[in-house]
Write an enzyme that holds these catalytic residues in place. Structure first.
Site, PDB file in Angstrom:
ATOM      1  CE  LYS A   1     -29.730   1.856 -37.654  1.00  0.00           C
ATOM      2  NZ  LYS A   1     -30.343   2.363 -38.894  1.00  0.00           N
TER       3      LYS A   1
ATOM      4  N   GLY B   1     -25.090  10.957 -34.926  1.00  0.00           N
ATOM      5  CA  GLY B   1     -26.512  11.205 -35.148  1.00  0.00           C
ATOM      6  C   GLY B   1     -27.003  12.298 -34.228  1.00  0.00           C
TER       7      GLY B   1
ATOM      8  CB  THR C   1     -30.380   9.141 -31.424  1.00  0.00           C
ATOM      9  OG1 THR C   1     -31.437   9.747 -32.151  1.00  0.00           O
ATOM     10  CG2 THR C   1     -30.347   7.654 -31.711  1.00  0.00           C
TER      11      THR C   1
ATOM     12  CB  CYS D   1     -22.793  17.692 -37.407  1.00  0.00           C
ATOM     13  SG  CYS D   1     -21.277  16.903 -37.935  1.00  0.00           S
TER      14      CYS D   1
END
Ligand code: TXE
Length: 480
Positions: A173, A226, A230, A282
């Site tokens: 996804k 992410g 989450t 990140c």
């Protein structure tokens, strides 16, 4: 308007319920395509396809599997310009950056793991005169790969390439904010002859599609990149199901600069490590720590270089910072700039939304922002902003620099600038970060372990680490 499709069991198909979400061009602030608003029924079909395809894919000779992955890499190279343009429009990043970094790295990921899979060897342990142990590694089954919006195709392929190379099938996804290049990638997989069901891409919301992938009992491993929050939700769901988990989460990375550094090298690389991809990486060094004797000179030079950066239309060659990914993210970044002011910070440059003329008049642009005068413990210095915002703080001693660097809940990466070799190694050993760069930044060798400590994640990607993650060890002991 263009409709993105899911890729399930080798077919491009609409979502079961026929529902769609709007996909924005962040440089224009306008909807330009639609993506499937899929649900657990789409995920169930994808997992079923993955389970069926696993039988053939996991048993396929390595060279044949690798050739298909190499073919996909060739097709990425062939379509590099088209993919880079799609990435820039979908994400907001400068086209130049997508061409130079994102798309070449996507094909490199596919090639790296295609060839790696042919160099795997197994271990054996001899018990003198008694027995021999040999250890096999078998693919874990259907893997769930959930990727973010900052480096869309780059991080999507970084996850699926080792999974596929290891013999797993995948339900993936991409972020709902940046689905376009994963859709174009699914067309390339079909063209390359990837067998049906080996890779399935289900588009939609994290809370629906992502959650359904994590909850599905037949998905054996979850690889996620992410936000830390989450990651916590995913771990809470997956851990009681005893799924394998790889979590690459946020960072609040220190960029530590000693007075004996190569000053020009520090300035130009720190501009990169602060503002590349609008600071939406990140690994960006968002906390700059400078030895006090160099502090004033560093701030003056760095601020003048940050002011000179060109924020603009991502499709124009001279643009150095494009748009932030979404209106929601723009608001988040601006709210942190307000917070920094409330916490007593001085905005040395930037700190405002940039209004462009013409096509990009409603885009989500923020000027490169440099803040000084904050202490280490304030929220601005503790929480991930993930935008073109950095803070600069002075330190007096090596010990203080290390303490400041380690003083957050994160531990992803750190950069050290010094010409003193002993100090460089000494400091590197004391930093609680998974990735350390000395006198450089974002120099990446795909063989090295990649990941963070503390709240920056669990597990490591890269090289054999990823191949191990997607396989399970089995030891066979034979009495002799
Ligand atoms: O990321 P999310 P968001 C950081 C950054 C950013 C913050 C929030 O600080 O501001 O996270 O960003 C899917 N189950 N990073 O909210 O939600 C989601 O659909 C399963 C750091 O956009 O973590 C998307 O595909 N999946 C970072 C992916 O998770 C779920 C990169 C990432 O989105 C889900 C991005 C759920 N319950 C943001 N909820 C990095 N480490 O590089 C969402 N998703």
């Amino acid at each position: 308007m263009q409709k993105i499709l899911n890729y399930v069991n080798g077919q491009l198909m609409p979502p079961n319920k026929g529902m769609y979400l709007e996909n924005y061009n962040p440089a224009e602030g306008k909807v330009y395509s639609l993506l499937p608003n899929s649900d657990e029924s789409d995920v169930a079909l994808a997992v079923q396809a993955g389970q069926t395809a696993f039988v053939e894919w996991s048993a396929m000779p390595l060279a044949k599997r690798a050739a298909i992955l190499q073919k996909i890499a060739d097709l990425i190279d062939r379509d590099a310009d088209k993919l880079a343009l799609a990435e820039s429009i979908d994400q907001g990043k400068p086209l130049k950056l997508a061409k130079a970094v994102d798309i070449p790295r996507a094909s490199a990921n596919m090639r790296f793991y295609a060839t790696a899979s042919m160099h795997v060897s197994s271990e054996s342990h001899l018990m003198e005169g008694e027995a021999i142990n040999y250890t096999t590694r078998t693919p874990i089954g259907v893997a769930g790969c959930i990727s973010p919006w900052n480096l869309p195709l780059y991080l999507f392929t970084w996850k699926i390439a080792p999974a596929l190379a290891a013999g797993c099938t995948v339900v993936a996804k991409p972020s709902e904010l940046t689905p376009m290049t994963a859709f174009l990638f699914s067309e390339l997989c079909i063209e390359a002859g990837l067998p049906a069901g080996v890779l399935n891409i289900v588009h939609g919301l994290g809370s629906k599609v992502g959650q359904a992938i994590v909850e599905h009992p037949a998905v054996a491993a979850i690889s996620f990149t992410g936000g830390t929050l989450t990651g916590k939700t995913i771990a809470a769901t997956a851990a009681p199901m005893f799924k394998k988990l790889s979590l690459e989460l946020g960072g609040k990375n220190p960029n530590i600069i000693f007075a004996d550094c190569d000053f020009e090298g520090v300035i130009s690389t720190s501009i990169q490590s602060s503002f590349s991809n609008q600071g939406e990486i990140c690994l960006c060094g968002s906390r700059i720590l400078v030895e006090r004797s160099l502090y004033d000179r560093f701030v003056a030079t760095f601020v003048s270089r940050a002011k000179a950066l060109l924020v603009g239309n991502p499709l124009e060659e001279q643009t150095q910072l494009g748009a932030l990914v979404s209106e929601g993210h723009l608001k988040k970044v601006m709210s942190y700039i307000d917070l920094a002011k409330q916490e007593g910070g001085k905005v040395e440059c930037g700190g405002v939304q940039v209004k462009l003329a013409g096509r990009c008049a409603d885009g989500y642009f923020v000027s490169p922002t440099v803040i000084t005068g904050l202490d280490q413990q304030c929220r601005t210095n503790q929480e991930e902003i993930f935008g073109p915002v950095v803070t600069i703080m002075p330190f007096d001693t090596e010990e203080e620099a290390i303490a400041f660097a380690n003083a957050t809940a994160y531990g992803l990466s750190a950069t050290i600038w010094t010409e003193n070799l002993k100090r460089a190694h000494r400091v590197a050993h004391q930093l609680k970060s998974g990735i350390i760069w000395i006198n450089c930044w974002l120099l990446r060798d795909l063989r090295t372990p990649f990941g963070g400590m503390k709240q920056s994640g669990v597990g490591r990607e890269g090289g054999w680490e990823a191949m191990k993650f997607f396989t399970e060890a089995k030891n066979v002991c034979v009495k002799i």
